[in-house]
Enzyme design. Structure first.
Site, short mmCIF file in Angstrom:
data_model
loop_
_atom_site.label_atom_id
_atom_site.label_comp_id
_atom_site.label_asym_id
_atom_site.label_seq_id
_atom_site.Cartn_x
_atom_site.Cartn_y
_atom_site.Cartn_z
N LYS A 25 32.99 49.91 29.00
CA LYS A 25 32.12 49.33 30.02
C LYS A 25 31.37 50.38 30.84
CE LYS A 25 34.44 44.95 30.96
NZ LYS A 25 35.01 44.13 32.04
N ARG B 84 35.00 32.49 39.34
CA ARG B 84 34.03 32.32 40.42
C ARG B 84 33.08 31.18 40.14
NH1 ARG B 84 33.50 37.96 39.36
NH2 ARG B 84 31.72 37.27 38.16
N SER C 153 32.18 42.87 41.12
CA SER C 153 32.02 44.33 41.04
C SER C 153 30.62 44.70 40.57
CB SER C 153 33.06 44.92 40.08
OG SER C 153 34.35 44.79 40.61
#
Length: 165
Positions: A52, A101, A139
């Site tokens: 990532k 979320r 993030s």
């Protein structure tokens, strides 16, 4: 009316909450605090995730999480670079906590939960939603704000802001 004597049965329950935590946010903290009320021990597993291309080093991210969770009873932090299911098995943990979320998170998290279960049938995944106040915090958003020198301090724990300075 006669009172019944009820035997209280207690058991020690542990869970893992994993992520790259690049960086840890108030949304993550929301999930961690709520999970710590459900479980006796919550292990925060910080994934190396070099694929990532994280903004912060693995060591720094582990440090951020340790600093942010220092005052939460029953929370410990480990770094890892394996399959999460393997880490859970090695630590004798059978519950994985994941945060949701939005609907967009659900499809990915559902697939990961099924994949983990296909590897180890004893693993259960528990999904927790952050409070509405933290539902938009990710993030990715924090990294974008940091990249453009924007104000992000209200989105991450103050202890982490201090570590970033």
């Amino acid at each position: 009316m006669e009172q019944e004597n009820k035997q209280i049965i207690t058991s020690y329950k542990r869970a893992i909450y994993s992520g790259t935590f690049d960086p840890i946010t108030n949304g993550h903290m929301d999930i961690i605090k709520r999970a710590s009320k459900i479980f006796d021990e919550v292990i925060i597993a910080v994934a190396q995730s070099e694929k990532k291309s994280p903004m912060f080093s693995h060591e720094k991210r582990v440090e951020f999480v340790k600093v942010a969770t220092r005052g939460i009873k029953g929370v410990s932090v480990v770094g890892f670079d394996t399959l999460l299911v393997d880490l859970a098995t090695n630590l004798a943990v059978s519950t994985i906590i994941r945060g949701l979320r939005a609907v967009s998170d659900f499809e990915y998290e559902l697939q990961m939960g099924y994949a983990n279960s296909s590897i180890n049938k004893n693993i259960e995944t528990l999904y927790l939603m952050p409070t509405l106040e933290n539902a938009f915090v990710s993030s990715t958003i924090v990294r974008e704000i940091i990249h453009f020198n924007g104000r992000f301090e209200h989105l991450v724990p103050q202890e982490v802001v201090a570590c970033m300075s």
